[in-house]
Motif scaffolding. Structure first.
Motif, short mmCIF file in Angstrom:
data_model
loop_
_atom_site.label_atom_id
_atom_site.label_comp_id
_atom_site.label_asym_id
_atom_site.label_seq_id
_atom_site.Cartn_x
_atom_site.Cartn_y
_atom_site.Cartn_z
N ARG A 192 -8.52 0.54 -5.20
CA ARG A 192 -8.88 -0.02 -3.69
C ARG A 192 -8.28 0.84 -2.93
NH1 ARG A 192 -7.32 -4.26 0.23
NH2 ARG A 192 -9.27 -4.81 1.11
N SER B 8 -5.26 -2.49 -7.71
CA SER B 8 -5.64 -1.33 -8.28
C SER B 8 -5.10 -1.25 -9.83
CB SER B 8 -5.14 -0.02 -7.72
OG SER B 8 -5.77 0.29 -6.40
N PHE C 150 -10.92 -0.25 3.64
CA PHE C 150 -10.46 -0.33 2.08
C PHE C 150 -11.87 -0.55 1.35
CE2 PHE C 150 -6.13 -0.65 3.40
CZ PHE C 150 -5.58 -0.10 2.64
N THR D 260 0.78 -1.04 -0.07
CA THR D 260 -0.11 -0.12 -0.05
C THR D 260 0.90 1.23 0.01
OG1 THR D 260 -0.19 0.17 2.35
CG2 THR D 260 -1.81 -1.22 1.18
N GLU D 261 0.42 2.24 -0.54
CA GLU D 261 1.04 3.47 -0.70
C GLU D 261 0.17 4.68 -0.05
OE1 GLU D 261 4.89 2.87 -3.50
OE2 GLU D 261 3.17 3.85 -4.57
N THR D 262 0.55 5.76 0.48
CA THR D 262 -0.18 6.77 1.27
C THR D 262 0.04 8.20 0.56
OG1 THR D 262 -0.71 5.50 3.18
CG2 THR D 262 -1.17 7.58 3.26
N THR E 253 -4.96 5.88 1.24
CA THR E 253 -4.11 4.74 0.94
C THR E 253 -4.38 3.85 -0.03
OG1 THR E 253 -3.37 4.98 3.42
CG2 THR E 253 -3.02 2.96 2.15
N MET E 254 -3.69 3.51 -1.09
CA MET E 254 -4.13 2.73 -2.23
C MET E 254 -3.25 1.55 -2.06
SD MET E 254 -4.23 3.63 -6.05
CE MET E 254 -2.24 3.39 -6.58
N ASP E 255 -4.10 0.34 -2.16
CA ASP E 255 -3.68 -0.70 -2.31
C ASP E 255 -3.24 -1.19 -3.81
OD1 ASP E 255 -3.56 -3.81 -2.44
OD2 ASP E 255 -5.38 -4.36 -1.78
#
Length: 421
Positions: free
Chosen positions: A316, A414, A366, A270-272, A408-410
């Motif tokens: 996501r 995605s 999420f 994940t990245e934020t 935050t993206m999964d």
């Protein structure tokens, strides 16, 4: 979602009504304007019966008149989606149609010859063959212009019928550049519309060329259709361009720097990002590192890549607060210099299920999200990179909350779908 007509924050139907309200007594219709402000609902942005009453698409089945549509690729006031959904509907209805899609923003008419041909055929009933022309005419980017030129066949003076080596290299209605040599040998370039193509070696111009004493279009002079001008769009059989296929690309990790955009699997991380509406999308796109955006790029392209249609994002995401903006940006990165923003898309996560219903989000949970960017027709040339940037608030298009909301993206779940040819 609640969205501005590009930089005009807070402008909506009530503002439009107020601007066009010309009565001397401004109080008479004030209750009506106040009611517009209430019903347009800039609090939730939910689609409602109020907006559906103003929705042309529900009545598109009643369109029978031939349609010549003109729209700017970079119009973020009247969205390209408005054009695209209407154009697709009339295609399915079998209504005669043609699209002129230029590189400008709001406004921009087709070349006069197309307007003349269209109205002569469908208003006055003159069978001039316009229905046999390509359906889509797209003004290409300066760096993506194909060579469209021929040469003059023999010296020619004071003529509107120009002899050329191959008229198939030119196009009815467009405007070639024609070198005219003066008596003293100097050369000046003039332009004329092509109003007729007689045969494989002759075109008819809108006015004579080389009319001065001693002037000529010299044998072998290059007659060229210059691109990147509204007068010389590229013809395509239809729009989106035939042969376009959906291509899914995944994200690989790189935050706060730049991650990858690949046809392989995405990174299982994940990245934020942290929202800050004071930062423009262009600034975020050009920053080598940034905490306010997530940015992903392809490798340098090995061939020119044509994006024609509607890009789609599947993300996501989790949100640090119950309310947040979500913005996707599609970019063209040259080997050096700033990126070009190709198109954007926006979503209110509380409208993830329906544009008409607010469905609350739980911070930290999420959610799968699907939304489109504005339709686009762009060629990203060899050596450039395609980029996708995820930000929260779009300084130019969305409401601007106080900074600080985290998104935050999964990455593994995605992706982006690009319509490519």
């Amino acid at each position: 979602m609640v969205r501005a007509p590009f930089t005009f924050q807070g402008e909506d139907l009530d503002i439009l009504a107020d601007v066009v309200y010309s009565r001397a007594d401004q109080a008479i219709c004030r209750p009506v304007i106040d009611d517009l402000a209430r019903q347009q609902d800039r609090t939730t942005g939910d689609f409602s019966g109020f907006w559906n009453d103003r929705n042309y698409m529900k009545d598109v089945r009643n369109v029978h008149a031939a349609v010549l549509a003109a729209h700017g690729n970079n119009d973020f006031n009247v969205m390209t989606k408005n054009m695209a959904q209407f154009y697709e509907a009339i295609k399915k209805l079998g209504v005669p149609h043609m699209l002129y899609f230029h590189q400008g923003g709001h406004g921009g008419a087709p070349p006069d010859v197309f307007i003349n041909l269209w109205f002569t055929r469908y208003l006055f009933g003159v069978h001039n063959g316009v229905e046999r022309l390509p359906r889509a005419w797209i003004v290409r980017e300066p760096n993506a212009c194909p060579v469209r030129q021929t040469t003059a066949a023999g010296d020619q003076s004071n003529t509107a019928t120009l002899a050329v080596a191959d008229s198939g290299r030119l196009t009815l209605g467009l405007t070639p550049s024609i070198p005219v040599t003066a008596a003293d040998g100097t050369v000046q370039t003039v332009t004329r519309n092509i109003v007729g193509i007689v045969d494989s070696t002759h075109v008819i111009l809108s006015a004579p060329v080389a009319t001065g004493a001693g002037e000529k279009v010299a044998d072998g002079a290059t007659i060229a259709l210059l691109c990147a001008t509204r007068l010389n769009p590229m013809p395509y059989a239809e729009w989106p361009v035939p042969g376009t296929e959906p291509v899914s690309l995944q994200f690989t990790a790189g935050a706060p720097g730049i991650g990858g955009l690949t046809s392989g699997p995405g990174s299982a991380v994940t990245e934020t990002l942290t929202d800050d509406a004071t930062v423009t999308a262009a600034t975020s796109a050009d920053a080598p590192t940034s905490g306010v955006r997530l940015l992903y790029q392809t490798s340098p392209l090995s061939r020119d890549t044509h994006i024609s249609g509607t890009p789609l994002l599947t993300l996501r995401m989790a949100f640090g607060k119950p309310l947040a903006n979500l913005t996707g940006v599609l970019l063209d990165y040259p080997p050096t210099g700033p990126a070009t923003i190709l198109t954007r898309g926006w979503l209110d996560p509380t409208n993830r299920v329906s544009p008409a219903v607010t469905t609350p989000i739980t911070p930290g949970q999420f959610y799968p999200l699907h939304f489109d960017m504005q339709p686009k027709d762009s060629v990203v040339v060899v050596g450039h990179r395609i980029g996708v940037m995820i930000i929260s608030s779009d300084q130019e298009a969305t409401i601007r909350p106080a900074p600080g909301t985290q998104l935050t993206m999964d990455l593994r779940h995605s992706s982006v779908m690009l319509p490519l040819s």
